[in-house]
Write a protein that holds these residues in place. Structure first.
Motif, PDB file in Angstrom:
ATOM      1  N   GLY A   1      53.098  36.358  31.851  1.00 38.91           N
ATOM      2  CA  GLY A   1      53.126  36.224  30.392  1.00 38.91           C
ATOM      3  C   GLY A   1      52.151  37.173  29.718  1.00 38.91           C
ATOM      4  N   LYS A   2      52.464  37.474  28.461  1.00 36.76           N
ATOM      5  CA  LYS A   2      51.740  38.519  27.730  1.00 36.76           C
ATOM      6  C   LYS A   2      50.265  38.218  27.531  1.00 36.76           C
ATOM      7  CE  LYS A   2      54.958  41.228  25.093  1.00 36.76           C
ATOM      8  NZ  LYS A   2      55.988  40.919  24.121  1.00 36.76           N
ATOM      9  N   GLU A   3      49.966  36.955  27.211  1.00 45.41           N
ATOM     10  CA  GLU A   3      48.582  36.613  26.897  1.00 45.41           C
ATOM     11  C   GLU A   3      47.682  36.837  28.094  1.00 45.41           C
ATOM     12  OE1 GLU A   3      47.246  32.572  25.404  1.00 45.41           O
ATOM     13  OE2 GLU A   3      48.819  33.244  24.000  1.00 45.41           O
ATOM     14  N   LYS A   4      48.177  36.396  29.250  1.00 44.87           N
ATOM     15  CA  LYS A   4      47.376  36.550  30.469  1.00 44.87           C
ATOM     16  C   LYS A   4      47.232  38.015  30.834  1.00 44.87           C
ATOM     17  CE  LYS A   4      47.300  32.294  32.983  1.00 44.87           C
ATOM     18  NZ  LYS A   4      47.820  31.545  34.126  1.00 44.87           N
ATOM     19  N   VAL A   5      48.304  38.787  30.654  1.00 44.50           N
ATOM     20  CA  VAL A   5      48.227  40.214  30.959  1.00 44.50           C
ATOM     21  C   VAL A   5      47.152  40.853  30.095  1.00 44.50           C
ATOM     22  CG1 VAL A   5      49.444  42.425  30.804  1.00 44.50           C
ATOM     23  CG2 VAL A   5      50.592  40.445  31.787  1.00 44.50           C
ATOM     24  N   ALA A   6      47.101  40.471  28.804  1.00 40.82           N
ATOM     25  CA  ALA A   6      46.117  41.059  27.900  1.00 40.82           C
ATOM     26  C   ALA A   6      44.700  40.704  28.339  1.00 40.82           C
ATOM     27  CB  ALA A   6      46.365  40.583  26.473  1.00 40.82           C
ATOM     28  N   SER A   7      44.457  39.453  28.724  1.00 38.57           N
ATOM     29  CA  SER A   7      43.091  39.096  29.086  1.00 38.57           C
ATOM     30  C   SER A   7      42.713  39.721  30.425  1.00 38.57           C
ATOM     31  CB  SER A   7      42.881  37.582  29.083  1.00 38.57           C
ATOM     32  OG  SER A   7      43.593  37.010  30.140  1.00 38.57           O
ATOM     33  N   TRP A   8      43.685  39.850  31.306  1.00 41.58           N
ATOM     34  CA  TRP A   8      43.446  40.512  32.593  1.00 41.58           C
ATOM     35  C   TRP A   8      43.105  41.994  32.378  1.00 41.58           C
ATOM     36  CZ3 TRP A   8      42.229  40.786  37.399  1.00 41.58           C
ATOM     37  CH2 TRP A   8      42.685  41.827  38.197  1.00 41.58           C
ATOM     38  N   THR A   9      43.860  42.654  31.501  1.00 46.88           N
ATOM     39  CA  THR A   9      43.605  44.070  31.233  1.00 46.88           C
ATOM     40  C   THR A   9      42.221  44.244  30.614  1.00 46.88           C
ATOM     41  OG1 THR A   9      45.962  44.281  30.836  1.00 46.88           O
ATOM     42  CG2 THR A   9      44.624  46.146  30.203  1.00 46.88           C
ATOM     43  N   GLU A  10      41.847  43.315  29.755  1.00 48.74           N
ATOM     44  CA  GLU A  10      40.520  43.363  29.135  1.00 48.74           C
ATOM     45  C   GLU A  10      39.420  43.266  30.188  1.00 48.74           C
ATOM     46  OE1 GLU A  10      38.721  44.617  26.635  1.00 48.74           O
ATOM     47  OE2 GLU A  10      40.850  44.582  26.122  1.00 48.74           O
ATOM     48  N   LEU A  11      39.615  42.342  31.135  1.00 51.62           N
ATOM     49  CA  LEU A  11      38.638  42.183  32.225  1.00 51.62           C
ATOM     50  C   LEU A  11      38.530  43.472  33.047  1.00 51.62           C
ATOM     51  CD1 LEU A  11      36.801  40.523  34.146  1.00 51.62           C
ATOM     52  CD2 LEU A  11      38.885  39.706  35.280  1.00 51.62           C
TER      53      LEU A  11
END
Ligand code: GDP
Length: 214
Positions: free
Chosen positions: A97-107
């Protein structure tokens, strides 16, 4: 040290104890930066678990990074008290899902930009296919982060000699345009162990260079 010396110190490094020590899902949750780190990235199915297991001679090590809850973390394995391998499992899991991808990319971004002990990122690319769009996204992010990275091709046993040469030539050409890429490319097989002594040696060399520059 000469090349044979690095082959030997690489062999010794990876023959030592190796254990999972830490999983981080947030940038303020990283372990203390007390040892040099080599991160390993690659889209799912590229052969990352197989390669980490073959490098360390352990069958179950990288399975850790696939257990539920750990696929969106940076997973730290300590090797011989000398080095940490950092498994970055999050690529190519569109299903999360998009939200998790965004937080993962941020990390990932935060880790790549700010980690003083990070020596290099090994980016695994499937040797049968070469660069896919998800791989290119990863290289773009690495170039933007200015983290030193190196391509490691996988599954060499599946590719015939001249096609393997061509793959290497194409990869080197693609990397020539990328500022943070190390120009050499290793072609490996977790099944036959081809290229693994050289990969261990290149990691041992990075550690030695770091020690002499401090
Ligand atoms: P990961 O998702 O990147 O951790 O990939 P895996 O290590 O689980 O490997 C994905 C698939 O590729 C599995 O079916 C492996 O058996 C296969 N594979 C991994 N490494 C090699 C290799 O060196 N040679 C061949 N022929 N297959 C490999």
């Amino acid at each position: 040290m000469s090349d044979p010396d690095f082959l030997e110190s690489g062999r010794r490094l990876f023959a030592g104890p190796c254990e999972f020590i830490w999983g981080a899902s947030k940038i303020d949750g990283l372990p203390p930066a007390s040892l040099p780190e080599i991160a390993v990235a690659g889209r799912s199915n590229v052969g990352k678990s197989s390669l980490i297991n073959a490098l360390t001679g352990r069958k179950t090590l990288a399975r850790m990074s696939r257990t539920p809850g750990r696929t969106q973390e940076l997973n730290f394995f300590e090797l011989n008290g000398q080095l940490r391998l950092v498994d970055m499992p999050g690529w190519g899991y569109a299903a999360v899902g998009k939200e998790k991808v965004a937080s993962w990319t941020e990390l990932l971004r935060a880790y790549l930009r700010g980690r003083s002990v990070l020596l290099r990122v090994l980016v695994l690319i499937d040797g049968r296919h070469g660069l896919k769009p998800v791989d290119i996204e990863m290289l773009d992010l690495l170039d933007k982060s200015a983290a030193s990275y190196e391509i490691v091709l996988t599954k060499k046993d599946e590719i015939k000699g001249s096609a393997a040469e061509q793959r290497l030539t194409d990869m080197r050409a693609a990397l020539a345009k990328r500022p943070a890429a190390y120009p050499e490319v290793l072609f490996t097989s977790a099944h036959t162990s081809e290229g693994l002594p050289e990969l261990r040696a290149s990691i041992a060399r990075l550690i030695a260079e770091r020690q002499t520059s401090h």
